[in-house]
Design a protein around this motif. Structure first.
Motif, PDB file in Angstrom:
ATOM      1  N   THR A   1      -4.554  10.213 -14.147  1.00 30.94           N
ATOM      2  CA  THR A   1      -4.241   9.440 -13.116  1.00 30.94           C
ATOM      3  C   THR A   1      -5.148   8.448 -12.617  1.00 30.94           C
ATOM      4  O   THR A   1      -4.935   7.908 -11.712  1.00 30.94           O
ATOM      5  CB  THR A   1      -3.597  10.146 -11.756  1.00 30.94           C
ATOM      6  OG1 THR A   1      -4.554  11.026 -11.017  1.00 30.94           O
ATOM      7  CG2 THR A   1      -2.280  11.017 -12.204  1.00 30.94           C
ATOM      8  N   LEU A   2      -6.229   8.445 -13.468  1.00 30.48           N
ATOM      9  CA  LEU A   2      -7.516   7.604 -12.948  1.00 30.48           C
ATOM     10  C   LEU A   2      -7.084   6.088 -12.693  1.00 30.48           C
ATOM     11  O   LEU A   2      -7.540   5.528 -11.895  1.00 30.48           O
ATOM     12  CB  LEU A   2      -8.486   7.867 -14.001  1.00 30.48           C
ATOM     13  CG  LEU A   2      -9.925   7.034 -13.620  1.00 30.48           C
ATOM     14  CD1 LEU A   2     -10.351   7.767 -12.186  1.00 30.48           C
ATOM     15  CD2 LEU A   2     -10.858   7.091 -14.710  1.00 30.48           C
ATOM     16  N   GLY A   3      -6.339   5.696 -13.578  1.00 27.02           N
ATOM     17  CA  GLY A   3      -6.113   4.292 -13.509  1.00 27.02           C
ATOM     18  C   GLY A   3      -5.410   3.682 -12.363  1.00 27.02           C
ATOM     19  O   GLY A   3      -5.566   2.974 -11.719  1.00 27.02           O
ATOM     20  N   ILE A   4      -4.240   4.715 -12.076  1.00 32.88           N
ATOM     21  CA  ILE A   4      -3.391   4.437 -10.916  1.00 32.88           C
ATOM     22  C   ILE A   4      -4.252   4.746  -9.427  1.00 32.88           C
ATOM     23  O   ILE A   4      -4.136   4.020  -8.861  1.00 32.88           O
ATOM     24  CB  ILE A   4      -2.169   5.372 -10.917  1.00 32.88           C
ATOM     25  CG1 ILE A   4      -1.276   4.779 -12.188  1.00 32.88           C
ATOM     26  CG2 ILE A   4      -1.409   5.127  -9.563  1.00 32.88           C
ATOM     27  CD1 ILE A   4       0.043   5.374 -12.366  1.00 32.88           C
TER      28      ILE A   4
ATOM     29  N   SER B   1       0.724  -1.366   0.018  1.00 31.86           N
ATOM     30  CA  SER B   1       0.068   0.188  -0.067  1.00 31.86           C
ATOM     31  C   SER B   1       0.697   1.232  -0.190  1.00 31.86           C
ATOM     32  O   SER B   1       0.373   2.239  -0.754  1.00 31.86           O
ATOM     33  CB  SER B   1      -1.070  -0.076   1.360  1.00 31.86           C
ATOM     34  OG  SER B   1      -2.217  -0.688   0.761  1.00 31.86           O
ATOM     35  N   VAL B   2       2.016   1.111   0.838  1.00 36.44           N
ATOM     36  CA  VAL B   2       2.887   2.220   1.018  1.00 36.44           C
ATOM     37  C   VAL B   2       3.467   2.573  -0.777  1.00 36.44           C
ATOM     38  O   VAL B   2       3.409   3.664  -1.072  1.00 36.44           O
ATOM     39  CB  VAL B   2       3.968   2.213   1.827  1.00 36.44           C
ATOM     40  CG1 VAL B   2       5.276   3.226   1.737  1.00 36.44           C
ATOM     41  CG2 VAL B   2       3.364   2.067   3.236  1.00 36.44           C
ATOM     42  N   THR B   3       3.994   1.637  -1.275  1.00 39.01           N
ATOM     43  CA  THR B   3       4.556   1.671  -2.730  1.00 39.01           C
ATOM     44  C   THR B   3       3.740   2.233  -3.716  1.00 39.01           C
ATOM     45  O   THR B   3       3.770   2.844  -4.530  1.00 39.01           O
ATOM     46  CB  THR B   3       5.351   0.377  -3.146  1.00 39.01           C
ATOM     47  OG1 THR B   3       4.543  -0.645  -3.063  1.00 39.01           O
ATOM     48  CG2 THR B   3       6.763   0.163  -2.150  1.00 39.01           C
ATOM     49  N   PHE B   4       2.236   1.704  -3.396  1.00 40.06           N
ATOM     50  CA  PHE B   4       1.384   1.938  -4.491  1.00 40.06           C
ATOM     51  C   PHE B   4       1.193   3.586  -4.187  1.00 40.06           C
ATOM     52  O   PHE B   4       0.940   4.420  -5.340  1.00 40.06           O
ATOM     53  CB  PHE B   4       0.058   1.102  -4.388  1.00 40.06           C
ATOM     54  CG  PHE B   4      -0.657   0.904  -5.428  1.00 40.06           C
ATOM     55  CD1 PHE B   4      -0.780   1.981  -6.748  1.00 40.06           C
ATOM     56  CD2 PHE B   4      -1.275  -0.203  -5.789  1.00 40.06           C
ATOM     57  CE1 PHE B   4      -1.368   1.516  -7.950  1.00 40.06           C
ATOM     58  CE2 PHE B   4      -1.709  -0.473  -7.099  1.00 40.06           C
ATOM     59  CZ  PHE B   4      -1.965   0.272  -7.956  1.00 40.06           C
ATOM     60  N   LEU B   5       0.900   3.740  -2.958  1.00 40.90           N
ATOM     61  CA  LEU B   5       0.601   5.490  -2.600  1.00 40.90           C
ATOM     62  C   LEU B   5       1.752   6.254  -3.275  1.00 40.90           C
ATOM     63  O   LEU B   5       1.669   7.292  -3.867  1.00 40.90           O
ATOM     64  CB  LEU B   5       0.601   5.615  -1.327  1.00 40.90           C
ATOM     65  CG  LEU B   5       0.412   7.185  -0.736  1.00 40.90           C
ATOM     66  CD1 LEU B   5      -1.060   7.454  -1.238  1.00 40.90           C
ATOM     67  CD2 LEU B   5       0.411   7.058   0.763  1.00 40.90           C
ATOM     68  N   LEU B   6       3.085   5.740  -3.111  1.00 39.42           N
ATOM     69  CA  LEU B   6       4.297   6.579  -3.574  1.00 39.42           C
ATOM     70  C   LEU B   6       4.159   6.481  -5.309  1.00 39.42           C
ATOM     71  O   LEU B   6       4.464   7.684  -5.723  1.00 39.42           O
ATOM     72  CB  LEU B   6       5.416   5.915  -3.149  1.00 39.42           C
ATOM     73  CG  LEU B   6       5.847   5.998  -1.819  1.00 39.42           C
ATOM     74  CD1 LEU B   6       7.073   5.258  -1.216  1.00 39.42           C
ATOM     75  CD2 LEU B   6       6.068   7.621  -1.249  1.00 39.42           C
ATOM     76  N   ALA B   7       3.714   5.529  -5.649  1.00 37.43           N
ATOM     77  CA  ALA B   7       3.440   5.572  -7.156  1.00 37.43           C
ATOM     78  C   ALA B   7       2.593   6.807  -7.584  1.00 37.43           C
ATOM     79  O   ALA B   7       2.828   7.404  -8.582  1.00 37.43           O
ATOM     80  CB  ALA B   7       3.206   4.341  -7.663  1.00 37.43           C
TER      81      ALA B   7
END
Length: 195
Positions: free
Chosen positions: A167-170, A70-76
């Motif tokens: 950024t919708l997909g991300i 979750s942290v890495t996805f938030l950073l992405a």
């Protein structure tokens, strides 16, 4: 100017529609897990319930890994909002790698359970371990959906479909992934404390 406003409004409405659909899907998944948890709680009063059962150590590792996902996805998501494509690539690939690590830890946990003599079905099975397998397996199925959507996001990212204005997909992927993270933490705490 009016054309620009209508295109912008259309993008915003589309984003809201997709987010609403995802929220409905998350609500239905939450209800399904609530049903499983209710059955788990009711079954706990059975005489054959395992009272001294301990979760496999691999489930502790998988919990830490999914939090990192979750942290890495938030950073992405934050990186693409700043048009930092290189950081977005690194964080998306790291999220996928950690997600696969979570799956590996879950299967390792199942293996540890069987080595300890706890089985999902058959004469050596127990209702408590059956619930553990069902809960973890159903979560893994939902995680598989998350990994597939993450692969699509990574593909679209390499096709340069995302930038600071798109950024919708991300965002949708991150919402779903955070849901999976929160869901696993709740399930893990339930399995850990409610024996």
């Amino acid at each position: 100017m009016d054309m620009t406003m209508s295109v912008q409004e259309h993008k915003e409405r589309t984003a809201r529609s997709y987010k609403l659909l995802l929220l409905f899907a998350i609500a239905s998944m939450t209800m399904m897990f609530a049903g499983i948890v209710s059955a788990f709680v009711v079954s706990k009063s059975r005489e054959d319930w395992l009272k001294d059962f301990h979760l496999p150590i691999a489930f502790y590792f998988s919990t830490a890994i999914i939090i990192l996902c979750s942290v890495t996805f938030l950073l992405a998501k934050k990186a693409i909002q700043k048009d930092n494509r290189q950081a977005t690539t690194v964080f998306l690939l790291l999220t996928f790698t950690l997600g696969m690590g979570f799956v590996f830890c879950q299967f390792t946990g199942f293996e540890q359970l069987m080595k300890s003599g706890y089985f999902f079905t058959g004469p050596e099975s127990n209702i408590a371990t059956t619930f553990l397998y069902v809960i973890a397996s159903v979560h893994l199925v939902h995680l598989a959906g998350g990994l597939i959507s993450l692969l699509i996001i990574i593909y679209n990212h390499f096709k340069q479909k995302y930038n600071s204005t798109q950024t919708l997909g991300i965002e949708l992927g991150a919402m779903y992934w955070h849901f999976l993270d929160l869901l696993w933490i709740c399930l893990f705490l339930l399995l850990y404390f409610f024996r």
